[in-house]
Write a protein that holds these residues in place. Structure first.
Motif, PDB file in Angstrom:
ATOM      1  N   ASP A  98     -25.644  37.861  47.172  1.00 45.40           N
ATOM      2  CA  ASP A  98     -24.264  38.350  47.318  1.00 45.40           C
ATOM      3  C   ASP A  98     -24.094  38.786  48.770  1.00 45.40           C
ATOM      4  O   ASP A  98     -24.736  39.744  49.167  1.00 45.40           O
TER       5      ASP A  98
ATOM      6  N   ASN B 207     -14.773  38.332  50.689  1.00 41.50           N
ATOM      7  CA  ASN B 207     -14.906  38.823  49.314  1.00 41.50           C
ATOM      8  C   ASN B 207     -14.896  37.675  48.291  1.00 41.50           C
ATOM      9  O   ASN B 207     -15.354  37.846  47.167  1.00 41.50           O
TER      10      ASN B 207
ATOM     11  N   GLU C  21     -18.987  40.616  46.285  1.00 45.99           N
ATOM     12  CA  GLU C  21     -18.590  41.979  46.670  1.00 45.99           C
ATOM     13  C   GLU C  21     -19.072  42.343  48.081  1.00 45.99           C
ATOM     14  O   GLU C  21     -18.351  42.958  48.853  1.00 45.99           O
ATOM     15  N   LYS C  22     -20.300  41.924  48.382  1.00 44.41           N
ATOM     16  CA  LYS C  22     -20.870  42.306  49.689  1.00 44.41           C
ATOM     17  C   LYS C  22     -20.321  41.440  50.829  1.00 44.41           C
ATOM     18  O   LYS C  22     -20.698  41.620  51.983  1.00 44.41           O
TER      19      LYS C  22
ATOM     20  N   GLU D  41     -17.163  41.512  51.309  1.00 46.27           N
ATOM     21  CA  GLU D  41     -16.003  42.289  51.747  1.00 46.27           C
ATOM     22  C   GLU D  41     -16.304  42.837  53.146  1.00 46.27           C
ATOM     23  O   GLU D  41     -17.422  43.289  53.419  1.00 46.27           O
TER      24      GLU D  41
END
Ligand SMILES: Cc1ncc(COP(=O)(O)O)c(C=O)c1O
Length: 392
Positions: free
Chosen positions: A126, A356, A360-361, A363
């Motif tokens: 991620d 994103n 999530e990471k 973002e």
């Protein structure tokens, strides 16, 4: 008209995040704007002519008008083995350790269906390439994410994964040079990866889509160069990026024979093998002259340097990518990734992919593809500069 309900399997598939981006860009184009689209990963240059000619000749041979053998032509597997020996000094058994794929995407999605039962756990980077999630959803399996953080050079920190998670894991996906962060991996990292997978007994899938694209004179490391890698995993290699053959849909998996057997089994039920002429041209690409690959890498270096230099001039503090044809850029303070990408599209008519969308990471970042001419990339950076967001 009657509407037939989708199966529960299909309903589990994640939303195609980037479909939205394509629509937004098209809308701006339809309004008559000169849009510079750096949001996608579709190589812009043509396939080298000797490969196109190999396809032309092979397409005239009636042998290729018939069904190809189920698991692909043996000459293509021999070409793959020759390629791995020459490029990475890795020995591969063409009969047992290679599966021909309809592009890496298909192979990556199939692998989860080959190896995961409902409820099994897969470890995913991620941010990461979204299609890993598609296969996991089809298999009704579960996901644990491994954050790729700048402070760790965008490599997962294995020491932060709990032993419970590692014990439960059946599959781990990795991808270096990395989409979207453009980071590269070291041999030490792959050695550590092999040791951990052996200890916890899960399968590693290394997606080597950007295997040919190391930008600073460093050849990207193949996962199979680490001792014991074949015992616990496979590598997926596509011709899409190395030879600008994204439309041709040809890739292969190499490595652990039991995993290769599973891929061949599922493919025996889904398809007959690739068009023979494409297999012929793929073999020509792998065993032929590789100067076009070096020229392609040199082109990406020129584009990267021009783009990054212009970004520095406009005051955007970015790190030059080391591999792939992407740049992973931090968004300025006060913006979310999507909001920033929307603003660039609306005000500068430049399309970038919001980070994103990759997890999530992701973002706090946007991804730019270096897939337009040097002039257009510089023009995009200048248009962003005119928005006066950065302090020079
Ligand atoms: C990380 C990664 N894996 C796989 C693929 C898919 O490659 P293919 O064209 O062989 O399906 C891509 C394409 O963008 C990619 O970025």
């Amino acid at each position: 008209m009657r509407t037939f309900e989708q199966s529960t399997t299909l309903k589990r598939l994640p939303e195609q995040f980037f479909a939205k981006l394509v629509k937004k860009a098209q809308y701006m184009k339809d309004q008559g704007h000169d849009v510079i689209n750096l949001g996608q990963g579709n190589p812009d240059l043509p396939t080298p002519s000797h490969i196109v000619e190999a396809l032309q000749h092979a397409s005239e041979d009636p042998i290729n008008h018939k069904y190809a053998p189920f698991q692909g032509h043996s000459y293509l597997k021999e070409a793959v083995a020759e390629f791995y020996k020459k490029e990475y000094d890795v020995t591969i058994d063409p009969d047992k350790e290679i599966a021909i794929l309809f592009g890496a995407k298909a192979g990556l999605v199939e692998l989860s269906q080959c190896l995961l039962n409902p409820g099994d756990l897969a470890l995913l980077p991620d941010p990461g390439y979204p299609d890993y999630l598609s296969g996991i959803a089809l298999a009704d399996a579960e996901t644990a994410f491994m954050p790729l953080l700048e402070k760790n050079n965008f490599l997962p920190d294995y020491s932060s994964i709990s032993s419970n998670v590692l014990e439960k894991a059946k599959l781990m996906f990795l991808n270096y040079p990395n989409n979207p962060t453009a980071a590269t991996a070291t041999k030490d990292f792959f050695d550590e990866t092999v040791a951990l997978a052996k200890e916890y007994n899960y399968c590693v899938v290394h997606d080597f889509a950007y295997g040919a694209i190391g930008l600073d004179g460093e050849k990207p490391q193949s996962f199979l160069q680490s001792e014991g890698a074949k015992d616990i995993g496979v590598e997926i290699y596509t011709l899409s990026k190395t030879y600008n053959m994204a439309g041709w849909r040809v890739a292969f998996a190499v490595g652990n024979p039991s995993v290769i057997e599973s891929i061949n089994l599922i493919q025996d039920h889904l398809y007959v093998s690739l068009f023979g002429a494409i297999q012929h041209a793929a073999a020509a690409a792998l065993t032929g002259e590789q100067t076009a690959v070096q020229q392609l890498v040199d082109t990406y270096v020129v584009r990267r340097d021009a783009f990054v230099t212009t970004l520095h001039k406009i005051g955007w503090d970015v790190t030059a990518p080391k591999g792939t044809f992407f740049a992973w850029l931090p968004v300025p303070d006060g913006y979310a990734s999507e909001e920033f990408a929307d603003m660039l599209l609306e005000k500068a008519h430049v399309v970038v992919a919001p980070g994103n969308g990759f997890g999530e990471k992701g973002e706090g970042y946007v991804r730019v593809g270096l897939l337009d001419s040097e002039e257009r990339l510089v023009e995009a950076a200048k248009r962003i500069g005119e928005l006066d967001i950065f302090t020079k």
